[in-house]
Motif scaffolding. Structure first.
Motif, PDB file in Angstrom:
ATOM      1  N   ASN A  17       0.851  -1.195   0.000  1.00 29.48           N
ATOM      2  CA  ASN A  17       0.000   0.000   0.000  1.00 29.48           C
ATOM      3  C   ASN A  17       0.877   1.232   0.000  1.00 29.48           C
ATOM      4  N   ARG A  18       0.260   2.404   0.083  1.00 27.81           N
ATOM      5  CA  ARG A  18       1.004   3.665  -0.018  1.00 27.81           C
ATOM      6  C   ARG A  18       0.937   4.472   1.273  1.00 27.81           C
ATOM      7  N   LEU A  19       0.673   3.798   2.374  1.00 32.24           N
ATOM      8  CA  LEU A  19       0.632   4.415   3.692  1.00 32.24           C
ATOM      9  C   LEU A  19       1.836   3.903   4.475  1.00 32.24           C
ATOM     10  N   ILE A 316      -0.575  14.331   8.772  1.00 30.70           N
ATOM     11  CA  ILE A 316      -1.622  13.544   8.116  1.00 30.70           C
ATOM     12  C   ILE A 316      -2.020  12.462   9.116  1.00 30.70           C
ATOM     13  N   THR A 317      -3.234  12.546   9.645  1.00 25.68           N
ATOM     14  CA  THR A 317      -3.570  11.726  10.808  1.00 25.68           C
ATOM     15  C   THR A 317      -4.772  10.807  10.623  1.00 25.68           C
ATOM     16  N   ASP A 318      -5.350  10.777   9.418  1.00 21.30           N
ATOM     17  CA  ASP A 318      -6.446   9.827   9.199  1.00 21.30           C
ATOM     18  C   ASP A 318      -6.434   9.362   7.755  1.00 21.30           C
ATOM     19  N   GLY A 319      -7.088   8.238   7.513  1.00 18.01           N
ATOM     20  CA  GLY A 319      -7.071   7.632   6.204  1.00 18.01           C
ATOM     21  C   GLY A 319      -7.717   8.492   5.134  1.00 18.01           C
ATOM     22  N   VAL A 325      -5.031  13.237  -0.461  1.00 17.65           N
ATOM     23  CA  VAL A 325      -3.748  13.741  -0.976  1.00 17.65           C
ATOM     24  C   VAL A 325      -3.379  13.013  -2.267  1.00 17.65           C
ATOM     25  N   LEU A 326      -3.565  11.706  -2.267  1.00 13.43           N
ATOM     26  CA  LEU A 326      -3.227  10.915  -3.449  1.00 13.43           C
ATOM     27  C   LEU A 326      -4.250  11.133  -4.555  1.00 13.43           C
ATOM     28  N   PRO A 344      -0.148   2.033  16.361  1.00 14.84           N
ATOM     29  CA  PRO A 344       0.729   1.207  15.530  1.00 14.84           C
ATOM     30  C   PRO A 344      -0.010   0.384  14.476  1.00 14.84           C
ATOM     31  N   HIS A 345      -1.346   0.371  14.545  1.00 16.12           N
ATOM     32  CA  HIS A 345      -2.156  -0.340  13.556  1.00 16.12           C
ATOM     33  C   HIS A 345      -2.929   0.650  12.683  1.00 16.12           C
ATOM     34  N   PHE A 346      -2.308   1.773  12.446  1.00 18.53           N
ATOM     35  CA  PHE A 346      -2.952   2.868  11.721  1.00 18.53           C
ATOM     36  C   PHE A 346      -3.473   2.425  10.354  1.00 18.53           C
ATOM     37  N   ALA A 347      -2.702   1.637   9.611  1.00 21.40           N
ATOM     38  CA  ALA A 347      -3.149   1.229   8.267  1.00 21.40           C
ATOM     39  C   ALA A 347      -4.396   0.362   8.333  1.00 21.40           C
ATOM     40  N   LEU A 348      -4.455  -0.547   9.293  1.00 20.09           N
ATOM     41  CA  LEU A 348      -5.642  -1.390   9.425  1.00 20.09           C
ATOM     42  C   LEU A 348      -6.864  -0.542   9.787  1.00 20.09           C
ATOM     43  N   ARG A 349      -6.661   0.422  10.675  1.00 20.71           N
ATOM     44  CA  ARG A 349      -7.767   1.308  11.046  1.00 20.71           C
ATOM     45  C   ARG A 349      -8.206   2.153   9.861  1.00 20.71           C
TER      46      ARG A 349
END
Length: 372
Positions: A17-19, A316-319, A325-326, A344-349
């Motif tokens: 992914n790109r995060l 940048i603090t949320d999905g 941005v992209l 630490p599970h930011f991408a899953l969230r």
């Protein structure tokens, strides 16, 4: 369809992914050797779904450390300590990167939670610092201006660090040319007062950065981007190389985004695959107004002006924000720092919040995958 959760391939390396996780200094190493803290700290982000995890600014030489507690990659012992950390990241599905760095005049300083500030004296384990010119960062000790032999040694140190990084298993490399550290110090007329081939014009001020990029690309394999045949192999071969720059000093007379766009294009021609766009760090009197996404316009301008792939960073603090941005075409990927520390599970969230199905939820966490 989510751009944020679509894969991105750099050379032969595909990121899920790109995060991504920005390099963030932990100031917890011993003689440059990463510790158990680094293992747990970095591996948790892979469990949390990061596409790429870039380990903190890692010094290519002892005098290149920001503080006595920085990580390094100038010895085999350090390389060997990094190897199991890299393996843990890979085992959890993320790609592991390392940021190769030299702090220059901002080296030999006290780490943030030491309770002290400024330069570390020799009796406390400090060392003389190096810079393009004998111009100190405000409040720090005066550095020694590098001579020709010293500059050559810096380039050699980056190349040697690249080889050790590859031996440790890292799959992505980043050259740190931002935040007021050595390569940025050469780029900016505020810290570079030289009158030789490394000072004056932008071409001269960028010379060391580009020498380092070429040396790292040569050690990492693959042809120079856009000019196949200059280096061994093809453009698809070799390890991806990112270059981080500060697109503005945010101070009168300093390096600015127009110069940064030119340097970004030169860096890609020299062998970089992606430009990581940040800002500031060169002088204490910088004037930067911080707000969510405050550095994204810098990345967007460089991407548009130079026609090179870039990453965006900065509060940048949320999905949804990262996705926007992209989607706007401002960047090709997003680096995030503090939000990964908070979660630490930011991408899953973020995937859950965006309604994106990803296939890399850890089996052990499946019961948390749905809202109920």
């Amino acid at each position: 369809m989510s751009i944020l959760f679509s894969p991105l391939t750099l050379r032969g390396t595909t990121l899920r992914n790109r995060l991504w996780v920005s390099p963030m200094c932990m100031y917890s190493a011993a003689d440059g050797v990463p510790q158990e803290w680094h293992h747990t700290h970095l591996a948790q982000f892979a469990s949390g779904g990061a596409g790429l995890i870039v380990a903190e600014a890692t010094a290519v030489s002892p005098e290149g450390r920001i503080s006595p507690r920085d990580t390094g990659i100038w010895t085999d012992e350090q390389r060997n300590a990094w190897a199991p950390i890299v393996a843990a990241i890979h085992a959890r599905g993320s790609k592991a990167g390392i940021q190769l760095a030299h702090a220059g005049r901002k080296a030999s300083t006290w780490w943030p939670f030491s309770g002290r500030r400024g330069s570390v004296a020799a009796e406390d384990g400090g060392w003389p610092t190096l810079a393009p010119s004998a111009v100190a960062y405000e409040g720090f000790a005066e550095p020694v201006a590098l001579d020709a032999a010293g500059i050559d040694a810096v380039v050699s140190d980056f190349a040697a660090a690249t080889r050790r990084s590859l031996e440790a298993g890292f799959e992505v490399l980043e050259v740190h040319g931002a935040h007021g550290y050595l390569l940025h110090q050469f780029l900016s007329p505020l810290s570079n007062r030289r009158d030789d081939e490394y000072g004056g014009s932008l071409e001269n001020r960028a010379r060391l950065l580009l020498r380092v990029v070429r040396a790292v690309r040569d050690a990492a394999g693959g042809a120079r981007a856009g000019k196949p045949g200059v280096w061994r192999g093809s453009p698809q071969e070799g390890v991806p190389l990112i270059v981080r720059i500060s697109a503005t000093d945010a101070a009168d007379g300093g390096f600015d985004v127009d110069e940064a766009a030119i340097v970004a294009e030169w860096a890609v021609e020299a062998g970089a695959d992606l430009i990581d766009v940040s800002s500031g760090g060169l002088v204490a009197h910088q004037a930067i107004e911080v707000s969510p996404g405050y550095q994204v316009p810098l990345a967007a301008k460089i991407r548009k002006t130079a026609g090179v792939p870039v990453t965006a960073v900065g509060m940048i603090t949320d999905g949804a924000h990262a996705e926007s941005v992209l989607a706007a075409g401002d960047a090709d990927a997003v680096f995030v720092g503090r939000e990964w520390l908070r979660d630490p599970h930011f991408a899953l969230r973020a995937a859950h919040e965006l309604g994106v199905e990803v296939d890399y939820w850890p089996k052990q966490y499946q019961r948390a995958r749905w809202a109920n």
